[in-house]
Design a protein around this motif. Sequence first.
Motif, PDB file in Angstrom:
ATOM      1  N   ALA A 102       0.831  -1.203   0.000  1.00 40.66           N
ATOM      2  CA  ALA A 102       0.000   0.000   0.000  1.00 40.66           C
ATOM      3  C   ALA A 102       0.867   1.254   0.000  1.00 40.66           C
ATOM      4  CB  ALA A 102      -0.913  -0.013   1.224  1.00 40.66           C
ATOM      5  N   GLU A 103       1.958   1.215   0.757  1.00 43.00           N
ATOM      6  CA  GLU A 103       2.848   2.376   0.824  1.00 43.00           C
ATOM      7  C   GLU A 103       3.485   2.649  -0.540  1.00 43.00           C
ATOM      8  OE1 GLU A 103       2.890  -0.195   2.902  1.00 43.00           O
ATOM      9  OE2 GLU A 103       1.985   0.773   4.675  1.00 43.00           O
ATOM     10  N   LEU A 144       0.804   4.202  -2.886  1.00 40.39           N
ATOM     11  CA  LEU A 144       0.572   5.620  -2.614  1.00 40.39           C
ATOM     12  C   LEU A 144       1.731   6.480  -3.114  1.00 40.39           C
ATOM     13  CD1 LEU A 144      -0.899   5.218   0.976  1.00 40.39           C
ATOM     14  CD2 LEU A 144      -2.152   6.015  -1.042  1.00 40.39           C
ATOM     15  N   LEU A 193      -5.659   9.638  -3.267  1.00 36.80           N
ATOM     16  CA  LEU A 193      -4.856   9.019  -2.208  1.00 36.80           C
ATOM     17  C   LEU A 193      -5.743   8.580  -1.049  1.00 36.80           C
ATOM     18  CD1 LEU A 193      -1.791  11.442  -2.159  1.00 36.80           C
ATOM     19  CD2 LEU A 193      -1.962   9.211  -3.271  1.00 36.80           C
ATOM     20  N   ARG A 194      -6.734   9.405  -0.714  1.00 38.21           N
ATOM     21  CA  ARG A 194      -7.632   9.041   0.381  1.00 38.21           C
ATOM     22  C   ARG A 194      -8.453   7.804   0.023  1.00 38.21           C
ATOM     23  NH1 ARG A 194     -12.842  10.539   1.409  1.00 38.21           N
ATOM     24  NH2 ARG A 194     -12.781  12.242  -0.128  1.00 38.21           N
ATOM     25  N   ARG A 224      -6.262   4.712   0.249  1.00 43.00           N
ATOM     26  CA  ARG A 224      -6.034   4.341   1.654  1.00 43.00           C
ATOM     27  C   ARG A 224      -7.259   3.633   2.225  1.00 43.00           C
ATOM     28  NH1 ARG A 224      -3.853   9.725   1.922  1.00 43.00           N
ATOM     29  NH2 ARG A 224      -1.569   9.687   2.048  1.00 43.00           N
ATOM     30  N   ASN A 225      -8.450   4.110   1.853  1.00 45.34           N
ATOM     31  CA  ASN A 225      -9.679   3.567   2.423  1.00 45.34           C
ATOM     32  C   ASN A 225     -10.037   2.180   1.902  1.00 45.34           C
ATOM     33  OD1 ASN A 225     -10.012   5.866   3.963  1.00 45.34           O
ATOM     34  ND2 ASN A 225     -11.489   6.821   2.579  1.00 45.34           N
ATOM     35  N   THR A 226      -9.338   1.705   0.872  1.00 47.43           N
ATOM     36  CA  THR A 226      -9.633   0.356   0.378  1.00 47.43           C
ATOM     37  C   THR A 226      -9.277  -0.711   1.401  1.00 47.43           C
ATOM     38  OG1 THR A 226      -7.448   0.101  -0.651  1.00 47.43           O
ATOM     39  CG2 THR A 226      -9.226   1.034  -2.029  1.00 47.43           C
ATOM     40  N   SER A 259      -3.546  -3.928   1.919  1.00 51.00           N
ATOM     41  CA  SER A 259      -2.189  -3.738   2.443  1.00 51.00           C
ATOM     42  C   SER A 259      -1.124  -4.083   1.415  1.00 51.00           C
ATOM     43  CB  SER A 259      -1.984  -4.574   3.711  1.00 51.00           C
ATOM     44  OG  SER A 259      -2.039  -5.957   3.410  1.00 51.00           O
ATOM     45  N   THR A 315      -7.654  -7.445   1.981  1.00 49.71           N
ATOM     46  CA  THR A 315      -6.491  -6.851   2.647  1.00 49.71           C
ATOM     47  C   THR A 315      -5.180  -7.394   2.100  1.00 49.71           C
ATOM     48  OG1 THR A 315      -7.749  -6.487   4.688  1.00 49.71           O
ATOM     49  CG2 THR A 315      -5.342  -6.540   4.878  1.00 49.71           C
TER      50      THR A 315
END
Length: 389
Positions: free
Chosen positions: A18-19, A22, A39-40, A43-45, A48, A299
């Motif tokens: 995820a990092e 982004l 980006l938000r 993140r909300n998905t 990981s 996840t």
Amino acid sequence: MPVLCRPAVNVPEHIITAEQTLALAERQHAGHDQLALVLRLIRNTGVSKRHIIQPIEETLRHPGFEERNRIYEVQAKQRVPDVVRRALDHAELATDEIDAIIYVSCTGFMMPSLTAWLINRMGFRPDTRQLPIAQLGCAAGGAAINRAHDFCVAHPGKNVLIVSCEFCSLCYQPTDLDIGSLLSDGLFGDAVAAAVVRGQGGRGLGLERNASYLIPHTEKWISYAVKPTGFHFRLDKRVPTTMEPLAPVLRDLAAAHGWDASRLGFYIIHAGGPRILDDLCRFLDVEPQAFRHSRATLTQYGNIASAVVLDALGRLFEEGGAPDGAPGIIAGFGPGITAEMAVGRWVDAPVPDLAAHYATGRRTAAMPAARRVGPPASQTAGRWPVPQA
């Protein structure tokens, strides 16, 4: 009763976290006027990490539709046979005991289908029926299970192999900058999965009733635009709202079988995104823990399209399965907007008449003893209707 046996799943070796996703979004789309929103949303998905068939540097390059489709074919032929062998082992069957193969994929194209290649290369019988499904997207996993169920009902005692091959990373389009496309770039992953529906015997989800439903006038909400550069994914912002009209359909399916959809023993639901699962929990009045297997798939692997329901079911097996006779539901959602749903009970028993099975002279793995799995009866009393004989 046809039984959906334990699936086999393979995810590629290349991982993007995820990092990293982004950071890539910030670098690739630094000038995008809605970058903060993108980006938000990513993140909300809750994703990981995702697994992809090529290193990210190669994934981001676009070598052209022809080359991408060549990669799809090469990778499919490399990765599918292993999951097929493992799925057959889980079902205690050999290739010559399979009567039909259903192949689902929406991320590449082959003609003849990979089913023909599998029959020729893996020892399936020449009279094995072939059913490729290419245009149901994420719903195709549920559709494959339902069509396998239908086949086994129409042909008692026959067995069906389901194969899902989804390389979503091959659909990345660097020029698509709308919010839906950028969100998809951070949501979808690659996977290959397979499972067998046995017409007789086996352990797993005993399939009893299935249904399909299309939400009227939503066919443009999830779609492909086919261009010289390949498949361009289109995702409407209204897609996350679709559980409100679909939850009553799931309730009706369970009710037609005499069950309450809020009180089932297990739920295997397509994890298209976190809101899909959150809303369905709310509309069906079940605890979030009920969808733990679907959430774990999302996840750890992201949205792996038609392979999601097979992976989530595999996680239920890893947990030990459900109590024998427990009622459950499995559902996939995709373009249309289409829902493919099935209900059935958990079957926790060995293949019957083992001596006759060995007498056929066909290869079969060692047979484990039957056992009850899941929590003791004292913990499950009242959670679901008592199965009728």
